[in-house]
Write a protein that holds these residues in place. Structure first.
Motif, mmCIF file in Angstrom:
data_model
loop_
_atom_site.group_PDB
_atom_site.id
_atom_site.type_symbol
_atom_site.label_atom_id
_atom_site.label_comp_id
_atom_site.label_asym_id
_atom_site.label_seq_id
_atom_site.Cartn_x
_atom_site.Cartn_y
_atom_site.Cartn_z
ATOM 1 N N ILE A 50 -40.537 5.554 11.159
ATOM 2 C CA ILE A 50 -41.948 5.840 10.924
ATOM 3 C C ILE A 50 -42.768 5.353 12.109
ATOM 4 O O ILE A 50 -42.788 4.157 12.427
ATOM 5 N N ARG A 70 -44.133 10.278 17.665
ATOM 6 C CA ARG A 70 -43.508 10.965 16.538
ATOM 7 C C ARG A 70 -42.306 11.795 16.985
ATOM 8 O O ARG A 70 -41.271 11.828 16.313
ATOM 9 N N GLU A 110 -38.531 11.398 15.557
ATOM 10 C CA GLU A 110 -37.805 12.493 14.927
ATOM 11 C C GLU A 110 -36.468 12.727 15.615
ATOM 12 O O GLU A 110 -35.446 12.930 14.958
ATOM 13 N N SER A 164 -35.040 11.354 9.214
ATOM 14 C CA SER A 164 -36.252 12.049 9.655
ATOM 15 C C SER A 164 -37.216 11.080 10.312
ATOM 16 O O SER A 164 -37.234 9.884 10.013
ATOM 17 N N GLN A 211 -41.194 10.212 10.878
ATOM 18 C CA GLN A 211 -42.468 10.406 10.205
ATOM 19 C C GLN A 211 -43.573 9.792 11.046
ATOM 20 O O GLN A 211 -43.330 8.949 11.922
ATOM 21 N N GLU A 212 -44.803 10.212 10.785
ATOM 22 C CA GLU A 212 -45.949 9.695 11.535
ATOM 23 C C GLU A 212 -47.080 9.385 10.574
ATOM 24 O O GLU A 212 -47.381 10.178 9.671
ATOM 25 N N VAL A 215 -45.201 7.723 2.655
ATOM 26 C CA VAL A 215 -44.334 8.390 3.626
ATOM 27 C C VAL A 215 -42.877 7.988 3.419
ATOM 28 O O VAL A 215 -41.965 8.819 3.535
ATOM 29 N N LYS A 249 -41.657 9.979 0.501
ATOM 30 C CA LYS A 249 -41.497 11.396 0.876
ATOM 31 C C LYS A 249 -40.219 11.590 1.682
ATOM 32 O O LYS A 249 -39.461 12.547 1.459
ATOM 33 N N ALA A 250 -39.965 10.687 2.620
ATOM 34 C CA ALA A 250 -38.767 10.800 3.451
ATOM 35 C C ALA A 250 -37.507 10.583 2.625
ATOM 36 O O ALA A 250 -36.471 11.217 2.859
#
Length: 565
Positions: A515, A523, A527, A536, A538-539, A549, A552-553
């Motif tokens: 993150i 970002r 990634e 993944s 994330q930003e 976040v 979500k990830a």
């Protein structure tokens, strides 16, 4: 309920009179060359739409002088959404899922398909259905409950087993679970309480809405004593309860409508790949949608247990579903939850179902002392608060640990282990692992003049996470940084990625979730590094978003793990 708006006319083309009037009807000759329309619908709605499609054919319903030949196929919404997100070409022009949340998921995904929402076919509220003996034990129908009270009562009682459809595959399950989490949030231990309820509920989850009804007792008494696999209570829609009660040989269910509000399925009528449809197909799709809004088709929907008005519900429908006064069945639907709430719920569910083993690695470089714009708090202060919020969503079975990093924190190493990754319920330092972590999160402090030793730290933490992999849990590494690598003596980025790729193992997945926090983080680099592990990047502009976040990830990584890719 179905809206024929200017948007509809724009999509369909032509004039309002053309759409409403059927256009240029040539009598029986329309059957010789019909407009063929393929429609995919939620399995609960598909039989009703199939009946309406046959009625349309019998009525010689026309569009531009040609009859409509509508074929309706039952398709689970999550399967259709997954296919469209993957870029697969649909074999239908119209899609009617059970909830707009599937359409929103397509719209927010960068690879989503062209889906146009034209109106809504019907609706049905979500509540809790129970066999009569179980409902009576809770004082049905006179006694009303909130979502937390209902779930709590069911989960505390070993003989009152509660089942639901998987929220990752069911709008009914996800909307109810989000409402439950929101209801629990009002208490001091709301996050922990909601996670505990999810953990208990996950033990009795079915793959789909159709399968959850199969978990009810088969005998007429509704008890089926001695069979622990049978549920006495289900998270269910009003329409599903109605259909179950109405079926030949079906049992009997009583229905609780939670007093803090029932979310609803709203059955959006959508065009798929609208730009690729012919004019005839677009007009035919709109024509059939308008046909569904006729009084006789509304009546058909209501006879099958669906609502066709937000203001009115018939007593026959409610009674058929097992509802009764003073249950608040006529209350307005609650507002749909925002996408962030749905994502957070899915994130908590993902880690709750499997239990999680997550090591969190936090940047402690001096830049973390900078103020967050618009506040009097530092990046580290807001990060700590967000991490404590995330911690509350984990159960005692989850394993969580904490590292921090800067440059040369431990001799020539840029990182240090503050709390080893262990079960939150385990004893630690006179308390529990959860209490130890809470204190460690609160004590995180930026290192004066410390730089960002990102690459060496990431490699060391990932090597530790993969070497301590625990079978049967969701394993992951979360790295939070507000900058780019500033250690000139560290490995190069290309070497880091190469080593991460060698360490990662699809059969023992440990996704890296990196993150990038604030304007100085990269970002694209996050990634690139994370993707080498199946994770993944994330930003977040505001560290207070970290909690959302992370969840979500986790959803994204958990879905890839489940799907095997």
């Amino acid at each position: 309920m179905i809206l024929a708006t200017a948007l509809v006319l724009t999509v369909a083309g032509g004039t309002a009179a053309a759409v409403q009037g059927g256009l240029l009807s040539f009598g029986t000759s329309c059957q010789d060359d019909p407009v063929r329309l393929r429609l995919a619908a939620s399995p609960d709605l598909a039989p009703t739409l199939r009946t309406a499609a046959q009625r349309a054919r019998d009525d010689d319903l026309t569009s531009d002088g040609r009859c409509l030949a509508v074929t309706v196929t039952a398709r689970d919404a999550y399967k259709v959404a997954d296919e469209l997100l993957a870029g697969e070409k649909s074999d239908f022009q119209v899609w009617v899922p059970d909830s707009d949340l599937w359409v929103q998921r397509l719209r927010t995904d960068r690879g989503g398909s062209d889906v146009s929402h034209l109106g809504n076919v019907a609706s049905t509220p979500i509540g809790m259905a129970m066999v009569p003996a179980a409902a009576k034990s809770l004082g049905w129908p006179r006694k009303t409950y909130s979502w937390v009270e209902l779930a709590g009562a069911a989960l505390r009682n070993d003989s009152l087993r509660l089942g639901a459809a998987d929220p990752a595959r069911s709008a009914t399950g996800l909307l109810a679970l989000t409402r439950l989490a929101g209801s629990a949030a009002g208490s001091a231990d709301g996050g922990t309480r909601a996670a505990a309820m999810m953990k208990a509920l996950s033990q009795r989850t079915s793959d789909s809405d159709g399968q959850v009804l199969d978990t009810l007792p088969r005998d007429s008494s509704g008890t089926e004593q001695g069979n622990p696999r049978r549920n006495q209570a289900l998270v269910l829609t009003e329409q599903a309860a109605f259909a179950y009660n109405d079926a030949d040989g079906g049992g009997s269910l009583d229905f609780f409508y939670p007093k803090d509000g029932s979310p609803r399925l709203d059955y959006p009528y959508t065009l798929v790949d609208g730009s690729g449809l012919t004019t005839d197909e677009s007009r035919a799709a709109i024509r059939f949608m308008n046909y569904l809004d006729r009084p006789e088709q509304r009546q058909l929907l209501e006879l099958r247990g669906f609502r066709t008005s937000d203001e009115r519900v018939t007593d026959a429908l409610v009674t058929g579903a097992g509802g009764s006064r003073p249950q608040p069945y006529a209350e307005p639907a609650v507002q749909p939850p925002p996408d962030t709430a749905l994502e957070e719920t899915l994130g908590v569910w993902t880690i709750t179902v499997q239990s999680a083993r997550i090591t969190t690695v936090v940047d402690a470089s001096s830049s973390m002392s900078e103020r967050v714009p618009g506040t009097d708090r530092s990046r580290m202060d807001v990060t700590k608060a967000s991490l404590l919020q995330a911690l509350a969503t984990f159960t005692p079975e989850d394993e969580i640990g904490l590292w921090d990093f800067s440059t040369e924190l431990d001799g020539d190493k840029d990182y240090r282990v503050l709390v080893p990754t262990r079960r939150l319920g385990d004893p630690a330092d006179g308390g529990t692992q959860r209490e130890r972590l809470s204190a460690a999160f609160s004590d995180l402090t930026p290192v004066p003049d410390g730089a960002t030793g990102l690459y060496d730290t990431t490699l060391a933490a990932y090597r530790a996470a993969t070497s301590s992999y625990v079978e049967g849990k969701f394993n992951a590494l979360v790295v939070l940084t507000d900058g780019v690598n500033q250690d000139p003596g560290s490995i190069e980025r290309a070497d880091l990625i190469s080593q991460l790729e060698r360490l990662s193992n699809p059969e023992r997945p440990v996704p890296l979730i990196m993150i990038a926090v604030g304007p100085d983080a990269d970002r694209e680099e996050a990634e690139q590094i994370a993707r080498s592990t199946g994770g993944s990047g994330q930003e977040v502009d505001d560290p207070s978003q970290i909690h959302s976040v992370i969840l979500k990830a986790i959803v994204a990584a958990g879905t890839r793990d489940t799907d095997g890719n």
